[in-house]
Design an enzyme around this catalytic site. Sequence first.
Site, PDB file in Angstrom:
ATOM      1  N   HIS A 194       0.859  -1.180   0.000  1.00 33.31           N
ATOM      2  CA  HIS A 194       0.000   0.000   0.000  1.00 33.31           C
ATOM      3  C   HIS A 194       0.898   1.233   0.000  1.00 33.31           C
ATOM      4  CE1 HIS A 194      -3.677   2.359   0.846  1.00 33.31           C
ATOM      5  NE2 HIS A 194      -2.818   3.153   1.487  1.00 33.31           N
ATOM      6  N   CYS A 195       0.774   2.045  -1.033  1.00 37.26           N
ATOM      7  CA  CYS A 195       1.643   3.205  -1.185  1.00 37.26           C
ATOM      8  C   CYS A 195       0.857   4.470  -0.844  1.00 37.26           C
ATOM      9  CB  CYS A 195       2.177   3.280  -2.613  1.00 37.26           C
ATOM     10  SG  CYS A 195       3.322   4.659  -2.861  1.00 37.26           S
ATOM     11  N   PRO A 196       1.168   5.132   0.259  1.00 34.90           N
ATOM     12  CA  PRO A 196       0.451   6.376   0.583  1.00 34.90           C
ATOM     13  C   PRO A 196       0.790   7.516  -0.366  1.00 34.90           C
ATOM     14  CG  PRO A 196       2.238   6.001   2.148  1.00 34.90           C
ATOM     15  CD  PRO A 196       2.161   4.778   1.290  1.00 34.90           C
TER      16      PRO A 196
END
Length: 473
Positions: A194-196
């Site tokens: 999960h890439c913010p």
Amino acid sequence: MPPGGGGPMKDCEYSQISTHSSSPMESPHKKKKIAARRKWEVFPGRNKFFCNGRIMMARQTGVFYLTLILILVTSGLFFAFDCPYLAVKITPAIPVVGGILFFFVMGTLLRTSFSDPGVLPRATPDEAADLERQIDIANGTSSGGYRPPPRTKEVIINGQTVKLKYCFTCKIFRPPRASHCSLCDNCVERFDHHCPWVGNCVGKRNYRFFYMFILSLSFLTVFILAFVITHVILRSQQTGFLNALKDSPATVLEAVVCFFSVWSIVGLSGFHTYLISSNQTTNEDIKGSWSNKRGKENYNPYSYGNIFTNCCVALCGPISPSLIDRRGYIQPDTPQPAAPSNGIAAYGATQSQSDMAAATPLLQSEPSLTSDELHLPGKPGLGTPCASLTLGQPTPPSSMPNLTAEAALTDILPLKEEHVGHQFLTPEEAPSPPRMLAGSPLAHSRTMHVLGLASQDSLHEDSVRGLVKLSSV
């Protein structure tokens, strides 16, 4: 019923019953039309949707807006303050190349952030119940004390055993390489991370765009940093280094932003290049799931053994369609018919209801005799609205004597009165002995009142013997 067609059934009419509930103020001819809802409106995951479900993002999008601001501000300052000077002093190709890189970076960023990463749909209540039933059946063979049901399955992929884990949130066995994202609350196929910075998960459907984004951003950052330094050097040769910094403060800001960000961006690009060449995900690499060496026991079963082939599969392979159909309409549930009260299987009844009705014939309607023909002394008659309808008598078997209903009743009643003072119940009121199961003549006694006297005597004597045996035990 008389041949002329008259009688009590003449006035019977059928009226249609409305199954839709309506308020007292609602007109039956003017009903409000309920607008059909789309699936993204009731999506169970923690996501945000825009443009009628066309754009899908995570709820935590603050860092994504920071990414946009950094790229837009840095590139805007470069095109506004540096490119005019460099286009004159060096070549006009500099702003052209910078513009191409900028639009490619923005396109891949938005494509990564606004797309479905490969979310797996959750199981419906029926599918979840069926899966739980399969797990209980598989666990039912275990002996000893209580053991929790197994929540893993094993499959063989290219000679390597891979475990499929059960997701308690989505109620499914996750396919290989899938994982549940705790931030988005979704199971993602070929989950990477999960890439913010992009405001979304990175999975099977958007990984290639994420890789092209960080790779092109690395080129853009290095490109801007290199020509910003060139701009400062050219100006310092004319007016001095300090005067060059004072004349172009925007250039200093660009150099600081690019200098501190280029290391992480380039390093991230190199790391994902290694993952693509070995056909791994970030999740698998962090956990150490596979080894790059083919001869080891935990070799990577997804690698093709060739760097070029792995890169082509990851970057040039077909993109699978979305599985959640977020813009589709919600289909109304099909109403289930109510179970019939008399035990007869009706249209739409389940197989278990039909079997129950067949196994319990006494629950079915048994209009074998009318109230006029079967009127016992001291017992009220069977008063029904259609009592005048004479139903046909059942045909007795050829081996039994052909007796009328009156003769049968005169034979049955003395048998009942003979045992009035006995301590046991009559055969019709007493429970059947163990050897008299459903399907015996006793189970159908009320539907075959025209059996012979010998048959009734034998049934009564057998039931009394069985009860005496039971009481003695």
